[in-house]
Scaffold this motif. Sequence first.
Motif, mmCIF file in Angstrom:
data_model
loop_
_atom_site.group_PDB
_atom_site.id
_atom_site.type_symbol
_atom_site.label_atom_id
_atom_site.label_comp_id
_atom_site.label_asym_id
_atom_site.label_seq_id
_atom_site.Cartn_x
_atom_site.Cartn_y
_atom_site.Cartn_z
ATOM 1 N N ASP A 91 -6.541 7.250 6.336
ATOM 2 C CA ASP A 91 -5.453 6.634 5.573
ATOM 3 C C ASP A 91 -6.009 5.804 4.420
ATOM 4 O O ASP A 91 -5.490 5.847 3.304
ATOM 5 C CB ASP A 91 -4.586 5.755 6.472
ATOM 6 C CG ASP A 91 -3.761 6.551 7.468
ATOM 7 O OD1 ASP A 91 -3.664 7.790 7.316
ATOM 8 O OD2 ASP A 91 -3.203 5.932 8.402
ATOM 9 N N CYS A 92 -7.048 5.056 4.677
ATOM 10 C CA CYS A 92 -7.665 4.240 3.627
ATOM 11 C C CYS A 92 -8.271 5.123 2.534
ATOM 12 O O CYS A 92 -8.104 4.853 1.344
ATOM 13 C CB CYS A 92 -8.723 3.324 4.215
ATOM 14 S SG CYS A 92 -8.048 2.005 5.221
ATOM 15 N N ALA A 129 -3.775 6.487 -4.917
ATOM 16 C CA ALA A 129 -3.113 5.349 -5.557
ATOM 17 C C ALA A 129 -3.917 4.748 -6.710
ATOM 18 O O ALA A 129 -3.362 3.987 -7.500
ATOM 19 C CB ALA A 129 -2.826 4.272 -4.520
ATOM 20 N N TRP A 157 -5.506 6.568 0.457
ATOM 21 C CA TRP A 157 -4.922 5.597 -0.467
ATOM 22 C C TRP A 157 -5.806 5.434 -1.700
ATOM 23 O O TRP A 157 -5.304 5.396 -2.827
ATOM 24 C CB TRP A 157 -4.727 4.241 0.208
ATOM 25 C CG TRP A 157 -3.906 3.314 -0.634
ATOM 26 C CD1 TRP A 157 -2.558 3.221 -0.661
ATOM 27 C CD2 TRP A 157 -4.400 2.369 -1.598
ATOM 28 N NE1 TRP A 157 -2.173 2.282 -1.582
ATOM 29 C CE2 TRP A 157 -3.281 1.744 -2.176
ATOM 30 C CE3 TRP A 157 -5.659 1.999 -2.026
ATOM 31 C CZ2 TRP A 157 -3.381 0.770 -3.151
ATOM 32 C CZ3 TRP A 157 -5.769 1.029 -3.008
ATOM 33 C CH2 TRP A 157 -4.636 0.428 -3.560
ATOM 34 N N GLN A 207 2.574 2.387 -3.305
ATOM 35 C CA GLN A 207 1.740 3.068 -4.291
ATOM 36 C C GLN A 207 1.546 4.547 -3.984
ATOM 37 O O GLN A 207 0.971 5.272 -4.784
ATOM 38 C CB GLN A 207 0.371 2.387 -4.388
ATOM 39 C CG GLN A 207 0.430 0.930 -4.757
ATOM 40 C CD GLN A 207 1.181 0.700 -6.042
ATOM 41 O OE1 GLN A 207 0.922 1.340 -7.043
ATOM 42 N NE2 GLN A 207 2.132 -0.206 -6.016
ATOM 43 N N LEU A 208 2.029 4.986 -2.826
ATOM 44 C CA LEU A 208 1.871 6.383 -2.411
ATOM 45 C C LEU A 208 3.209 7.103 -2.445
ATOM 46 O O LEU A 208 4.270 6.494 -2.313
ATOM 47 C CB LEU A 208 1.306 6.452 -0.990
ATOM 48 C CG LEU A 208 -0.082 5.866 -0.770
ATOM 49 C CD1 LEU A 208 -0.419 5.861 0.706
ATOM 50 C CD2 LEU A 208 -1.119 6.646 -1.554
ATOM 51 N N LEU A 211 0.836 -1.209 0.000
ATOM 52 C CA LEU A 211 0.000 0.000 0.000
ATOM 53 C C LEU A 211 0.867 1.253 0.000
ATOM 54 O O LEU A 211 0.595 2.205 -0.749
ATOM 55 C CB LEU A 211 -0.940 0.002 1.209
ATOM 56 C CG LEU A 211 -2.027 -1.072 1.222
ATOM 57 C CD1 LEU A 211 -2.816 -1.003 2.526
ATOM 58 C CD2 LEU A 211 -2.942 -0.947 0.028
ATOM 59 N N ASP A 212 1.912 1.256 0.811
ATOM 60 C CA ASP A 212 2.803 2.421 0.865
ATOM 61 C C ASP A 212 3.601 2.593 -0.424
ATOM 62 O O ASP A 212 3.959 3.707 -0.793
ATOM 63 C CB ASP A 212 3.746 2.317 2.055
ATOM 64 C CG ASP A 212 3.072 2.699 3.360
ATOM 65 O OD1 ASP A 212 1.990 3.331 3.306
ATOM 66 O OD2 ASP A 212 3.614 2.367 4.429
#
Length: 157
Positions: free
Chosen positions: A137-138, A145, A141, A105-106, A102-103
Motif C-alpha cells: 500500500d505504501c 500519488a 501510494w 490522493q489516490l 493518503l486516500d
Amino acid sequence: MSKDTSTLLPLNPMHLPEPPSWFPLAWGWWTLIASVIVGLLIVWLLLYRKKRHLAAKKTAQRLMASHQKPADAIELVRQAALCYFPREEIAQLTGKEWYEFLDSQLNQPVFIANYELWQQALYSKHPIQETHTLLQDCSFWIDQALPPKRKRRSARG
C-alpha cells in the motif's frame, strides 16, 4: 578573310567578381542560430526542472525496497508527502485524518480500509501477518500519488 581576323584587337580575359563569402552572415542566419540556442536552453531547463521535481519520488521508491516494517514504510510515505505538500497541512495529520489524506490522493482508497490493520502494525508488540500488504500500500501510494496532480491539489484547497 584571314587578314581580317588578325586585325582584331587583343582583349584581356574577362574579370569576374569574387564569389560572395559566408561571412559576415545575414541577420536571418543570426536569428536562426539564436533561436536554436534559446530553444535548446529551454528544453534543457525543463528537463532539469522535471528531474529535480521527481527526485524525492525516486528516492522514496528506492528506499521503499529496503524497508521491511510498516512503521518505517509509513514514515517514509510521510517524508515523501512533506516534499510535495505544504508542511502546515501534512505535519498536523494523525490517525484517521492521515489515512484519509493518503486516500484522497489516490483514485482507489486503500488506507482507510486497512485502518485497524495499520493501528495493529504500528502500535502492537506482536508482529502481524499482513505486513506485505501494508508495504505494498505504501509503495502504491508513492507510485500513484507523487508528484501530486494539479486537480487533486486544487480539490483539497
